[in-house]
Design a protein around this motif. Structure first.
Motif, PDB file in Angstrom:
ATOM      1  N   LEU A   4       6.191  16.750   4.421  1.00 12.65           N
ATOM      2  CA  LEU A   4       6.323  18.049   5.091  1.00 12.65           C
ATOM      3  C   LEU A   4       5.277  19.032   4.569  1.00 12.65           C
ATOM      4  N   LEU A   5       5.061  19.010   3.253  1.00 12.01           N
ATOM      5  CA  LEU A   5       4.076  19.901   2.653  1.00 12.01           C
ATOM      6  C   LEU A   5       2.668  19.560   3.132  1.00 12.01           C
ATOM      7  N   LEU A   6       2.365  18.264   3.200  1.00 16.98           N
ATOM      8  CA  LEU A   6       1.046  17.832   3.672  1.00 16.98           C
ATOM      9  C   LEU A   6       0.831  18.224   5.129  1.00 16.98           C
ATOM     10  N   ASN A   7       1.851  18.058   5.947  1.00 19.90           N
ATOM     11  CA  ASN A   7       1.745  18.449   7.354  1.00 19.90           C
ATOM     12  C   ASN A   7       1.529  19.952   7.505  1.00 19.90           C
ATOM     13  N   ARG A   8       2.176  20.730   6.636  1.00 28.64           N
ATOM     14  CA  ARG A   8       2.009  22.175   6.705  1.00 28.64           C
ATOM     15  C   ARG A   8       0.578  22.569   6.311  1.00 28.64           C
ATOM     16  N   ILE A   9       0.035  21.906   5.307  1.00 29.02           N
ATOM     17  CA  ILE A   9      -1.346  22.188   4.899  1.00 29.02           C
ATOM     18  C   ILE A   9      -2.316  21.851   6.033  1.00 29.02           C
ATOM     19  N   LYS A  10      -2.077  20.724   6.699  1.00 26.38           N
ATOM     20  CA  LYS A  10      -2.915  20.362   7.844  1.00 26.38           C
ATOM     21  C   LYS A  10      -2.827  21.415   8.940  1.00 26.38           C
ATOM     22  N   ALA A  11      -1.627  21.939   9.151  1.00 26.44           N
ATOM     23  CA  ALA A  11      -1.429  22.968  10.173  1.00 26.44           C
ATOM     24  C   ALA A  11      -2.187  24.243   9.828  1.00 26.44           C
ATOM     25  N   VAL A  12      -2.284  24.560   8.549  1.00 24.11           N
ATOM     26  CA  VAL A  12      -3.026  25.749   8.128  1.00 24.11           C
ATOM     27  C   VAL A  12      -4.482  25.650   8.570  1.00 24.11           C
ATOM     28  N   PHE A  13      -5.121  24.517   8.287  1.00 26.46           N
ATOM     29  CA  PHE A  13      -6.529  24.359   8.645  1.00 26.46           C
ATOM     30  C   PHE A  13      -6.708  24.250  10.154  1.00 26.46           C
ATOM     31  N   ARG A  14      -5.810  23.533  10.818  1.00 22.09           N
ATOM     32  CA  ARG A  14      -5.892  23.404  12.273  1.00 22.09           C
ATOM     33  C   ARG A  14      -5.754  24.754  12.957  1.00 22.09           C
ATOM     34  N   ASP A  15      -4.725  25.498  12.592  1.00 27.22           N
ATOM     35  CA  ASP A  15      -4.439  26.755  13.272  1.00 27.22           C
ATOM     36  C   ASP A  15      -5.390  27.870  12.852  1.00 27.22           C
ATOM     37  N   GLY A  16      -5.862  27.814  11.602  1.00 27.85           N
ATOM     38  CA  GLY A  16      -6.804  28.830  11.142  1.00 27.85           C
ATOM     39  C   GLY A  16      -8.122  28.790  11.888  1.00 27.85           C
ATOM     40  N   VAL A  17      -8.482  27.616  12.397  1.00 29.43           N
ATOM     41  CA  VAL A  17      -9.681  27.477  13.238  1.00 29.43           C
ATOM     42  C   VAL A  17      -9.332  27.709  14.706  1.00 29.43           C
ATOM     43  N   GLN A  18      -8.185  27.207  15.131  1.00 29.40           N
ATOM     44  CA  GLN A  18      -7.778  27.306  16.533  1.00 29.40           C
ATOM     45  C   GLN A  18      -7.648  28.753  17.006  1.00 29.40           C
ATOM     46  N   ILE A  19      -7.309  29.654  16.111  1.00 29.28           N
ATOM     47  CA  ILE A  19      -7.127  31.055  16.501  1.00 29.28           C
ATOM     48  C   ILE A  19      -8.434  31.660  17.010  1.00 29.28           C
ATOM     49  N   TRP A  20      -9.578  31.089  16.627  1.00 35.23           N
ATOM     50  CA  TRP A  20     -10.866  31.571  17.132  1.00 35.23           C
ATOM     51  C   TRP A  20     -10.966  31.374  18.647  1.00 35.23           C
ATOM     52  N   LEU A  21     -10.272  30.368  19.157  1.00 35.32           N
ATOM     53  CA  LEU A  21     -10.252  30.125  20.609  1.00 35.32           C
ATOM     54  C   LEU A  21      -9.113  30.878  21.287  1.00 35.32           C
ATOM     55  N   LEU A  22      -7.981  30.973  20.604  1.00 37.51           N
ATOM     56  CA  LEU A  22      -6.804  31.591  21.206  1.00 37.51           C
ATOM     57  C   LEU A  22      -6.891  33.114  21.233  1.00 37.51           C
ATOM     58  N   ALA A  23      -7.491  33.698  20.200  1.00 37.99           N
ATOM     59  CA  ALA A  23      -7.590  35.163  20.114  1.00 37.99           C
ATOM     60  C   ALA A  23      -8.899  35.529  19.418  1.00 37.99           C
ATOM     61  N   PRO A  24     -10.037  35.343  20.073  1.00 37.41           N
ATOM     62  CA  PRO A  24     -11.334  35.561  19.418  1.00 37.41           C
ATOM     63  C   PRO A  24     -11.550  36.980  18.921  1.00 37.41           C
ATOM     64  N   ILE A  25     -10.816  37.937  19.471  1.00 37.41           N
ATOM     65  CA  ILE A  25     -10.972  39.314  19.000  1.00 37.41           C
ATOM     66  C   ILE A  25     -10.554  39.460  17.540  1.00 37.41           C
ATOM     67  N   ILE A  26      -9.670  38.581  17.070  1.00 33.68           N
ATOM     68  CA  ILE A  26      -9.183  38.689  15.682  1.00 33.68           C
ATOM     69  C   ILE A  26     -10.292  38.369  14.683  1.00 33.68           C
ATOM     70  N   PRO A  27     -10.962  37.198  14.755  1.00 32.04           N
ATOM     71  CA  PRO A  27     -12.079  36.998  13.821  1.00 32.04           C
ATOM     72  C   PRO A  27     -13.222  37.975  14.050  1.00 32.04           C
ATOM     73  N   ALA A  28     -13.382  38.459  15.297  1.00 36.33           N
ATOM     74  CA  ALA A  28     -14.441  39.431  15.574  1.00 36.33           C
ATOM     75  C   ALA A  28     -14.262  40.717  14.782  1.00 36.33           C
ATOM     76  N   LEU A  29     -13.012  41.052  14.418  1.00 36.27           N
ATOM     77  CA  LEU A  29     -12.748  42.267  13.650  1.00 36.27           C
ATOM     78  C   LEU A  29     -13.516  42.289  12.326  1.00 36.27           C
ATOM     79  N   VAL A  30     -13.775  41.124  11.771  1.00 38.85           N
ATOM     80  CA  VAL A  30     -14.506  41.066  10.504  1.00 38.85           C
ATOM     81  C   VAL A  30     -15.904  40.467  10.672  1.00 38.85           C
ATOM     82  N   VAL A  31     -16.070  39.551  11.601  1.00 41.85           N
ATOM     83  CA  VAL A  31     -17.384  38.918  11.775  1.00 41.85           C
ATOM     84  C   VAL A  31     -18.440  39.955  12.172  1.00 41.85           C
ATOM     85  N   LEU A  32     -18.107  40.843  13.101  1.00 38.06           N
ATOM     86  CA  LEU A  32     -19.092  41.819  13.583  1.00 38.06           C
ATOM     87  C   LEU A  32     -19.514  42.809  12.491  1.00 38.06           C
TER      88      LEU A  32
END
Length: 239
Positions: A4-32
């Motif tokens: 369960l812990l390993l799956n949660r860690i995998k989800a962190v990396f998967r979702d932390g990148v996926q949010i760039w597609l789902l809500a690009p304005i969020i990373p843009a807040l700091v990238v710009l």
């Protein structure tokens, strides 16, 4: 539990990148603002040499953009936590009406109060002993992190008493998951600047573009790590 812990860690990396597609304005807040700071650094000649980098590290123009970058980093991290929390509660992340404000305010106020004893006693007992007091109080109130994250996420069911009874391990996961992504990316962030000193102009620009993306990943991966770490291990993150 290990699976369960390993799956949660995998989800962190998967979702932390996926949010760039789902809500690009969020990373843009700091990238710009991060990239804007790099443009300013290049224009004032900060990367011409390592000596120039040291001399211009505290330049007022650089720090004018730096404060905007730090603000954007905090906003992007909080927005990431909010995004995943809202997804679990079937609401929109930008709709702050669904935030569990009571729990959020309680957590923020109590976390702030834990810093007071060390601050007030520092002149009497010295900085080192005051630091130990701050650390002891932070450890003793660790579940407040979970209350803060769940409050921001819109979880109205969690209570102050509940997190101290049941969520010590969740609080440890919040810290461990955040450190797991923040430390290596922060190291890479620093190395990008090292590699840029004295490099050809084209390489400097490429490194600073890449560095802006790295800082964006710090925000989205750390925010995702904090949110996912706060969830019970058997709960499924929404992505």
């Amino acid at each position: 539990m290990f699976r369960l812990l390993l799956n949660r860690i995998k989800a962190v990396f998967r979702d932390g990148v996926q949010i760039w597609l789902l809500a690009p304005i969020i990373p843009a807040l700091v990238v710009l603002p991060e990239f804007a700071q790099h443009v300013a650094e290049i224009q004032i000649g900060m990367f011409e040499s390592r000596e120039a980098g040291r001399a211009l590290a505290e330049d007022s123009t650089r720090w004018a953009f730096g404060y905007a970058k730090l603000t954007g980093l905090l906003l992007a991290l909080l927005a990431t936590i909010r995004f995943w929390g809202a997804a679990r509660n079937d609401s929109q992340w930008w709709n702050l009406g669904s935030v569990a404000w009571k729990n959020l305010i309680i957590a923020v106020v109590l976390i702030a109060l834990t810093s007071l004893p060390g601050t007030l006693l520092e002149d009497r007992i010295g900085e080192e002993r005051a630091g130990w007091i701050d650390m002891a109080l932070a450890l003793a109130t660790l579940p407040l992190l979970v209350l803060l994250v769940r409050g921001l996420s819109g979880d109205h069911d969690t209570s102050l008493q509940g997190v101290f009874r049941h969520d010590w391990f969740a609080a440890v996961r919040v810290l461990a998951f955040a450190a797991m992504v923040w430390i290596p990316l922060q190291y890479l962030h620093g190395k990008n600047h090292d590699w840029a000193f004295g490099a050809p102009d084209a390489l400097v620009w490429l490194l600073m573009i890449f560095d802006s993306i790295v800082v964006g990943l710090i925000a989205t991966l750390a925010g995702t790590a904090i949110h996912h770490g706060s969830l019970p291990l058997r709960a499924q993150p929404v992505s």
